[in-house]
Write a protein that holds these residues in place. Sequence first.
Motif, PDB file in Angstrom:
ATOM      1  N   LEU A 193     -15.699  -0.196  44.978  1.00 29.26           N
ATOM      2  CA  LEU A 193     -14.761  -1.384  46.163  1.00 29.26           C
ATOM      3  C   LEU A 193     -13.191  -0.812  46.761  1.00 29.26           C
ATOM      4  CD1 LEU A 193     -15.578  -4.619  44.522  1.00 29.26           C
ATOM      5  CD2 LEU A 193     -16.415  -3.853  46.901  1.00 29.26           C
ATOM      6  N   VAL A 194     -12.576   0.165  46.036  1.00 28.00           N
ATOM      7  CA  VAL A 194     -12.115   0.908  46.434  1.00 28.00           C
ATOM      8  C   VAL A 194     -11.438   2.375  47.232  1.00 28.00           C
ATOM      9  CG1 VAL A 194     -10.058   2.346  45.519  1.00 28.00           C
ATOM     10  CG2 VAL A 194     -10.347   0.352  44.235  1.00 28.00           C
ATOM     11  N   TRP A 195     -12.508   2.824  46.812  1.00 32.65           N
ATOM     12  CA  TRP A 195     -13.288   3.792  47.997  1.00 32.65           C
ATOM     13  C   TRP A 195     -13.604   3.178  49.830  1.00 32.65           C
ATOM     14  CZ3 TRP A 195     -13.367   9.014  48.342  1.00 32.65           C
ATOM     15  CH2 TRP A 195     -14.117   9.245  49.446  1.00 32.65           C
ATOM     16  N   ALA A 196     -14.500   2.193  49.765  1.00 31.73           N
ATOM     17  CA  ALA A 196     -14.097   1.668  50.938  1.00 31.73           C
ATOM     18  C   ALA A 196     -13.090   1.019  51.516  1.00 31.73           C
ATOM     19  CB  ALA A 196     -15.168   0.350  51.002  1.00 31.73           C
ATOM     20  N   ASN A 197     -12.085   0.529  50.592  1.00 29.07           N
ATOM     21  CA  ASN A 197     -10.425   0.671  51.341  1.00 29.07           C
ATOM     22  C   ASN A 197      -9.716   1.432  51.635  1.00 29.07           C
ATOM     23  OD1 ASN A 197     -11.235  -2.449  51.518  1.00 29.07           O
ATOM     24  ND2 ASN A 197     -10.642  -2.551  48.452  1.00 29.07           N
TER      25      ASN A 197
END
Length: 124
Positions: free
Chosen positions: A107-111
């Motif tokens: 989720l953090v990577w995608a942001n």
Amino acid sequence: MIKERMDILIEYGNELPHAKVYYREDWDTYYFDLLGKQFGLMSKEATPDAFITLKGKPEVNETLRETYKDVVPGYYANKKHWNSIKLETTEITDEELKRMILNSYELVWANLPAKIRKEMKLNQ
């Protein structure tokens, strides 16, 4: 048991691409870091109150809280997007906790900005 679990989760976090887990003195906690962005926090001491806080999709977070008594809204975090899980739990296996860590990481990577994601993928 809690200390061993903490060691397993720290090791797993450090195995994820571009991630590092370290003791963050100013916050007095273990910090799960992806290129300067937080994807998890974990208690520094293996006590019965020790927990790990991870990011999740709001609807999944609600389901986890309803399913497991040891999953609660995130301590010191946005309660919609973060859950805290007691590390002494017997309801949730180490493998399930690893999946939760990976989910938070993703989720953090995608942001992250697309340019950074592309550059980092090329350097793997």
